[in-house]
Scaffold this active site. Structure first.
Site, mmCIF file in Angstrom:
data_model
loop_
_atom_site.group_PDB
_atom_site.id
_atom_site.type_symbol
_atom_site.label_atom_id
_atom_site.label_comp_id
_atom_site.label_asym_id
_atom_site.label_seq_id
_atom_site.Cartn_x
_atom_site.Cartn_y
_atom_site.Cartn_z
ATOM 1 N N ASP A 118 3.764 9.572 -0.857
ATOM 2 C CA ASP A 118 2.580 8.838 -0.393
ATOM 3 C C ASP A 118 2.277 7.738 -1.405
ATOM 4 O O ASP A 118 2.341 7.991 -2.618
ATOM 5 C CB ASP A 118 1.383 9.808 -0.312
ATOM 6 C CG ASP A 118 0.367 9.400 0.750
ATOM 7 O OD1 ASP A 118 0.268 8.194 1.026
ATOM 8 O OD2 ASP A 118 -0.313 10.288 1.285
ATOM 9 N N HIS A 171 0.821 -1.222 0.000
ATOM 10 C CA HIS A 171 0.000 0.000 0.000
ATOM 11 C C HIS A 171 0.852 1.268 0.000
ATOM 12 O O HIS A 171 0.316 2.359 -0.187
ATOM 13 C CB HIS A 171 -0.930 0.004 1.218
ATOM 14 C CG HIS A 171 -1.994 -1.049 1.137
ATOM 15 N ND1 HIS A 171 -3.316 -0.762 0.873
ATOM 16 C CD2 HIS A 171 -1.930 -2.398 1.245
ATOM 17 C CE1 HIS A 171 -4.012 -1.883 0.839
ATOM 18 N NE2 HIS A 171 -3.193 -2.896 1.066
HETATM 19 P P1 ADP Z 1 -2.879 6.936 5.037
HETATM 20 O O1 ADP Z 1 -3.293 5.569 4.574
HETATM 21 O O2 ADP Z 1 -1.413 7.200 4.927
HETATM 22 O O3 ADP Z 1 -3.394 7.318 6.382
HETATM 23 P P2 ADP Z 1 -4.795 7.890 3.058
HETATM 24 O O4 ADP Z 1 -5.146 9.303 2.679
HETATM 25 O O5 ADP Z 1 -4.541 6.989 1.903
HETATM 26 O O6 ADP Z 1 -3.546 7.992 4.030
HETATM 27 O O7 ADP Z 1 -5.966 7.233 3.878
HETATM 28 C C1 ADP Z 1 -6.455 7.808 5.054
HETATM 29 C C2 ADP Z 1 -7.851 7.285 5.331
HETATM 30 O O8 ADP Z 1 -8.164 7.644 6.678
HETATM 31 C C3 ADP Z 1 -8.909 7.942 4.440
HETATM 32 O O9 ADP Z 1 -9.838 6.963 4.032
HETATM 33 C C4 ADP Z 1 -9.559 8.965 5.344
HETATM 34 O O10 ADP Z 1 -10.924 9.154 5.114
HETATM 35 C C5 ADP Z 1 -9.370 8.381 6.709
HETATM 36 N N1 ADP Z 1 -9.234 9.512 7.644
HETATM 37 C C6 ADP Z 1 -8.545 10.607 7.423
HETATM 38 N N2 ADP Z 1 -8.683 11.484 8.428
HETATM 39 C C7 ADP Z 1 -9.480 10.937 9.311
HETATM 40 C C8 ADP Z 1 -10.009 11.331 10.552
HETATM 41 N N3 ADP Z 1 -9.722 12.519 11.127
HETATM 42 N N4 ADP Z 1 -10.770 10.473 11.186
HETATM 43 C C9 ADP Z 1 -11.040 9.269 10.640
HETATM 44 N N5 ADP Z 1 -10.594 8.843 9.467
HETATM 45 C C10 ADP Z 1 -9.820 9.656 8.799
HETATM 46 C C1 G6P Z 2 -1.020 3.313 6.156
HETATM 47 C C2 G6P Z 2 -0.551 1.881 5.986
HETATM 48 C C3 G6P Z 2 -1.552 0.916 6.622
HETATM 49 C C4 G6P Z 2 -1.783 1.331 8.069
HETATM 50 C C5 G6P Z 2 -2.270 2.772 8.146
HETATM 51 C C6 G6P Z 2 -2.481 3.274 9.583
HETATM 52 O O1 G6P Z 2 -2.180 3.488 5.416
HETATM 53 O O2 G6P Z 2 -0.366 1.576 4.612
HETATM 54 O O3 G6P Z 2 -1.056 -0.415 6.562
HETATM 55 O O4 G6P Z 2 -2.733 0.459 8.679
HETATM 56 O O5 G6P Z 2 -1.287 3.609 7.526
HETATM 57 O O6 G6P Z 2 -1.338 3.065 10.359
HETATM 58 P P1 G6P Z 2 -1.327 2.147 11.679
HETATM 59 O O7 G6P Z 2 0.113 2.098 12.084
HETATM 60 O O8 G6P Z 2 -2.203 2.867 12.660
HETATM 61 O O9 G6P Z 2 -1.909 0.811 11.318
#
Ligand code: ADP
Ligand code: G6P
Length: 486
Positions: free
Chosen positions: A385, A177
């Site tokens: 990212d 991912h």
């Molecule tokens: P990462 O996987 O690195 O966190 P992404 O942007 O790909 O970044 O995915 C983040 C996910 O978490 C999105 O689906 C988003 O809707 C969710 N998210 C982001 N901010 C919040 C928040 N404040 N509370 C709950 N979910 C959130």
């Molecule tokens: C990214 C990673 C996921 C991970 C998420 C939240 O999206 O690709 O594998 O689950 O971040 O991080 P955490 O350490 O809370 O699982």
């Protein structure tokens, strides 16, 4: 491509506790919660991966192996919402070495261009091996003969190789991912060959972006002398396919939220609460150093100081989701970000009029959708990212084709959302220009950019991603059966 259920096998496997489809990820697709009576319960996690896999897992009565999020013994396996969940126990030492150490203080920064210095620690490597083996053994126990096993993300890169040794009959897929780094960076990893061999234990390895796929091909050639032709890697007498499968979101569900009258009313209320400014700039990230939060705040601060943005008319909302809070680099980042926010507010805010609203917490999906609707400009400017789903969620929410997305070239999403204001977040002047252009864009310009991005997303939703990967793995399995029978 449709994924076909196997009703007869489904009944048989439920009876034998062996599954035709097994998913492995560091986390289970459920979170601890409390019900209306204050009793502990499990709730389905809101993430896109769970949404994507849920229908397939249900139709195939699949099993999901993962950590339940706390150190200590694992709960006994249970069924939640039609999915068989097999929790993996992590001790406090496992959390230190495997999760916070090797996964999140070594591999995470290294795979994100080393924007923070990766830490190399031999004890963490052992922890990583041990926990990967635990996951592989759990999968070997529950997978039915010839089952499809889908392993997810950077925590579990040794699992495909370990599982293949234990169960050569399985078809194994792996999806990363996050970004996969170029040769020069990857080669810093003391475990570089071991990790590469681990990944090559899969039949199909999927990445978010073509550059990641290319890096993987080059590494296989460079480090292991594998032969690479047409996306296929020949290694130790086996063929491994590596290809690009950009992940997406549940577009229909995001649009449903965007059109929900309660969400729209909440969006209007948010704007009122912000003081009805001319422009709302929104950023939503986990509080992670890969997300470029500090650069973005610097750009905003300079624009206010130079008078290119009027503090009386502009508000920035920075949602910073708490994450990995025990790791030093995350604690240090939080301090720096909070200092920058208070400096900007101290210099440019007025009574009852904040320039930056900093929200260090999680929100439910409806509140997030209301924020997306309330925002004139969405600033998604990570330094690196894998994909960035927030950018896709913003676009899917803007059903009337208004709004402006400023998007980093270094997010996987930039390869697909080409009509966004694409920026190099390291170039502060370029970033400032992109933000002001997005702020100044008229309705026609917004529509000209938003329409094709929305059309693209409707055609490339998360269901297409999941069925695309699974269908490819299914197809490989069929090719091999046919070859074996010939
Ligand atoms: P990462 O996987 O690195 O966190 P992404 O942007 O790909 O970044 O995915 C983040 C996910 O978490 C999105 O689906 C988003 O809707 C969710 N998210 C982001 N901010 C919040 C928040 N404040 N509370 C709950 N979910 C959130
Ligand atoms: C990214 C990673 C996921 C991970 C998420 C939240 O999206 O690709 O594998 O689950 O971040 O991080 P955490 O350490 O809370 O699982």
């Amino acid at each position: 491509m449709a994924i076909t259920p196997h009703p007869a096998r489904t009944l048989r496997q439920a009876a034998s506790n062996r599954y035709d489809l097994v998913v492995l990820a560091n986390r289970l697709p459920v979170d601890h919660d409390t019900d209306a009576d204050g009793r502990p319960c499990w709730r389905r996690s809101p993430g896109g991966l769970v949404t994507a896999l849920h229908p397939i897992m249900k139709s195939r009565a699949g099993a999901w192996i993962g950590w339940h999020g706390r150190p200590g013994p694992a709960p006994t396996p249970f069924v939640h919402d039609g999915i068989h969940l097999h929790p993996i126990a992590l001790t406090g030492d496992d959390v230190d070495g495997y999760y916070e150490g090797q996964s999140n203080a070594t591999i995470w920064p290294l795979y994100h261009d080393a924007v923070e210095q990766p830490v190399f620690d031999r004890a963490w490597q052992d922890g990583y091996r041990k926990v990967n083996r635990r996951f592989a053994e759990a999968a070997a126990r529950v997978a039915a003969p010839g089952a499809l096993v889908w392993v997810h993300d950077y925590h579990l890169q040794l699992v495909p190789g370990m599982l293949r040794e234990l169960r050569p009959d399985l078809r194994i897929g792996f999806f990363l991912h996050i970004p996969f780094p170029p040769v020069e960076l990857f080669c810093q990893l003391p475990m570089r060959e071991e990790i590469l061999r681990g990944l090559l234990g899969a039949d199909l390895v999927g990445f978010q972006h073509p550059s990641a796929t290319r890096n993987f091909h080059s590494l296989a050639e460079h480090l292991l002398d594998a032969k690479v032709t047409d996306g296929k890697i020949w290694h130790e007498g086996r063929e491994v396919v590596a290809d690009t499968f950009p992940i997406s979101i549940d577009v229909a569900d995001q649009q449903r939220l965007a059109l929900d009258p309660a969400v729209r009313a909440r969006a209007a209320q948010i704007r009122r609460e912000l003081g009805d400014p001319r422009t709302v700039i929104l950023a939503v990230d986990r509080l992670d150093y890969t997300k470029g939060i500090e650069r973005r705040l610097s750009a905003y601060e300079e624009l206010l100081a130079e008078g290119r943005l009027d503090p009386a008319e502009t508000v920035m909302v920075q949602v910073a989701v708490p994450t990995r809070q025990r790791i030093d680099q995350y604690q240090a980042l939080r301090e720096r970000v909070e200092r920058a926010v208070s400096r900007i507010n101290g210099d440019h805010s007025g009574i009852g009029r904040l320039c930056v609203h900093y929200l260090h917490r999680s929100y439910d999906r409806a509140e997030l959708a209301a924020l997306y609707l309330a925002a004139d400009v969405m600033a998604v400017t990570p330094l690196r990212d894998g994909m960035n789903l927030v950018a896709k969620e913003y676009v899917a929410t803007r059903t009337d084709h208004t709004g402006a997305l400023v998007l980093s070239e270094f997010a996987g999403a930039a390869a697909e959302l080409e009509e966004a204001w694409l920026v190099n977040p390291h170039d502060l002047d370029g970033l400032k220009d992109a933000v002001t252009d997005a702020v100044d864009a008229d309705a026609e310009e917004q529509r000209r950019r938003m329409e094709p991005m929305r059309a693209y997303l409707r055609r490339h939703d998360v269901n297409r991603w999941a069925t695309g990967f699974m269908g490819r793995l299914d197809g490989l399995a069929e090719d091999w059966s046919a070859a074996a029978a010939a």
